[in-house]
Design a protein around this motif. Structure first.
Motif, short mmCIF file in Angstrom:
data_model
loop_
_atom_site.label_atom_id
_atom_site.label_comp_id
_atom_site.label_asym_id
_atom_site.label_seq_id
_atom_site.Cartn_x
_atom_site.Cartn_y
_atom_site.Cartn_z
N ASP A 1 32.77 29.24 2.88
CA ASP A 1 31.86 30.39 2.88
C ASP A 1 31.18 30.56 1.52
O ASP A 1 30.10 31.15 1.45
N VAL A 2 31.79 30.04 0.47
CA VAL A 2 31.16 30.06 -0.85
C VAL A 2 30.77 28.66 -1.30
O VAL A 2 29.77 28.47 -1.99
N LEU A 3 31.54 27.65 -0.90
CA LEU A 3 31.27 26.28 -1.33
C LEU A 3 29.90 25.80 -0.87
O LEU A 3 29.21 25.06 -1.59
N PHE A 4 29.47 26.22 0.33
CA PHE A 4 28.18 25.76 0.84
C PHE A 4 27.01 26.21 -0.03
O PHE A 4 25.94 25.62 0.01
N SER A 5 27.23 27.25 -0.84
CA SER A 5 26.19 27.66 -1.78
C SER A 5 25.92 26.57 -2.80
O SER A 5 24.78 26.37 -3.24
N LEU A 6 26.98 25.85 -3.19
CA LEU A 6 26.83 24.76 -4.16
C LEU A 6 26.29 23.50 -3.49
O LEU A 6 25.49 22.77 -4.08
N LEU A 7 26.73 23.25 -2.26
CA LEU A 7 26.36 22.01 -1.58
C LEU A 7 24.96 22.07 -0.98
O LEU A 7 24.23 21.08 -1.01
N ILE B 1 22.53 24.48 -10.72
CA ILE B 1 23.03 25.79 -10.28
C ILE B 1 22.98 26.69 -11.51
O ILE B 1 23.66 26.46 -12.50
N ARG B 2 22.13 27.70 -11.43
CA ARG B 2 21.93 28.58 -12.58
C ARG B 2 23.12 29.50 -12.80
O ARG B 2 23.88 29.80 -11.89
N ALA B 3 23.26 29.95 -14.04
CA ALA B 3 24.41 30.79 -14.42
C ALA B 3 24.52 32.04 -13.55
O ALA B 3 25.62 32.44 -13.16
N ALA B 4 23.39 32.65 -13.22
CA ALA B 4 23.42 33.87 -12.41
C ALA B 4 23.96 33.59 -11.01
O ALA B 4 24.71 34.40 -10.45
N ARG B 5 23.60 32.45 -10.46
CA ARG B 5 24.10 32.07 -9.13
C ARG B 5 25.60 31.78 -9.19
O ARG B 5 26.35 32.16 -8.29
N LEU B 6 26.03 31.13 -10.24
CA LEU B 6 27.46 30.85 -10.41
C LEU B 6 28.25 32.14 -10.54
O LEU B 6 29.34 32.27 -9.97
N TRP B 7 27.69 33.12 -11.26
CA TRP B 7 28.34 34.41 -11.39
C TRP B 7 28.49 35.08 -10.03
O TRP B 7 29.53 35.65 -9.71
N GLN B 8 27.42 35.00 -9.21
CA GLN B 8 27.46 35.59 -7.87
C GLN B 8 28.55 34.93 -7.02
O GLN B 8 29.29 35.62 -6.31
N ILE B 9 28.65 33.62 -7.10
CA ILE B 9 29.65 32.89 -6.32
C ILE B 9 31.06 33.28 -6.76
O ILE B 9 31.93 33.55 -5.93
N ARG B 10 31.28 33.35 -8.07
CA ARG B 10 32.61 33.71 -8.58
C ARG B 10 32.97 35.14 -8.18
O ARG B 10 34.12 35.42 -7.82
#
Length: 202
Positions: A23-29, A131-140
């Motif tokens: 559910d979160v991994l697909f954001s990266l893939l 993957i921008r820092a803001a997107r990584l923050w959202q995922i975390r």
């Protein structure tokens, strides 16, 4: 019947529930948004409650920080791999502190040859490159929210909670010494397989 219904019908002595990473991994893939937290909570609650009633013992695992998988490379590590000064990598590829790149970045950089330029956020097929820092923050933040929901459901249903989140954080920070060799969460570090996502048998 659904997989959940099939599992419950077995009336197991012990059931293990570990779902939600994709559910979160697909954001990266694939660049998709994480599953809405409320939607996640609804379906995870259904699965937890169903298996808790069907089994004598339920074990529930939470979600790891998927940004710690070997699939992503930090900018400092990218600079080491390319043997370039870190400020040069930031400037030339249009990267910023906290950004990370996917394996597709290496293909894009190789295609540039000697004419290095800013990396696009995704390739022509829509696969994420940066993957921008803001997107990584959202995922975390989403992972943390999922794990709060999982902990609440585990407690409410008397399930044993396995803290995969803390385990992966610890492995990312310290590695694990096995047979005199330090295994890490880096690519080829021994803990993740060659796809950079799934754990190895190790």
């Amino acid at each position: 019947p659904t997989e959940l219904e099939e599992a419950a019908a077995l009336k197991p002595t012990t059931a293990i529930l570990w779902v939600g990473s994709n559910d979160v991994l697909f954001s990266l893939l694939f660049g998709t948004d994480p599953t809405d937290v409320r939607t996640f909570y609804t379906f995870h609650s259904l699965a937890t409650t169903t298996l808790a009633h069907a089994s004598k013992n339920l074990v529930v695992a939470n979600i790891p920080d998927v940004t710690l998988t070997a699939y992503l490379t930090s900018v400092p590590k990218l600079a080491d791999i390319l043997n370039l000064p870190l400020p040069t990598v930031y400037a030339v590829f249009g990267l910023h502190p906290g950004d990370m790149v996917t394996p597709y970045a290496f293909t894009a950089i190789q295609a540039m040859g000697s004419s290095l330029k800013h990396l696009p956020n995704s390739d022509s097929q829509g696969r994420p490159i940066v993957i921008r820092a803001a997107r990584l923050w959202q995922i975390r933040a989403t992972v943390v929210a999922y794990n709060i929901a999982i902990a609440i459901e585990a407690a409410a249903n008397g399930a044993t909670l396995v803290d995969i989140y803390s385990l992966i954080n610890d492995l990312a920070a310290h590695g694990a010494v096995v047979g005199g060799r330090t295994l890490t969460t880096d690519f080829m570090g021994g803990l993740f397989s060659l796809d950079g996502v799934h754990p190895t048998n190790t």
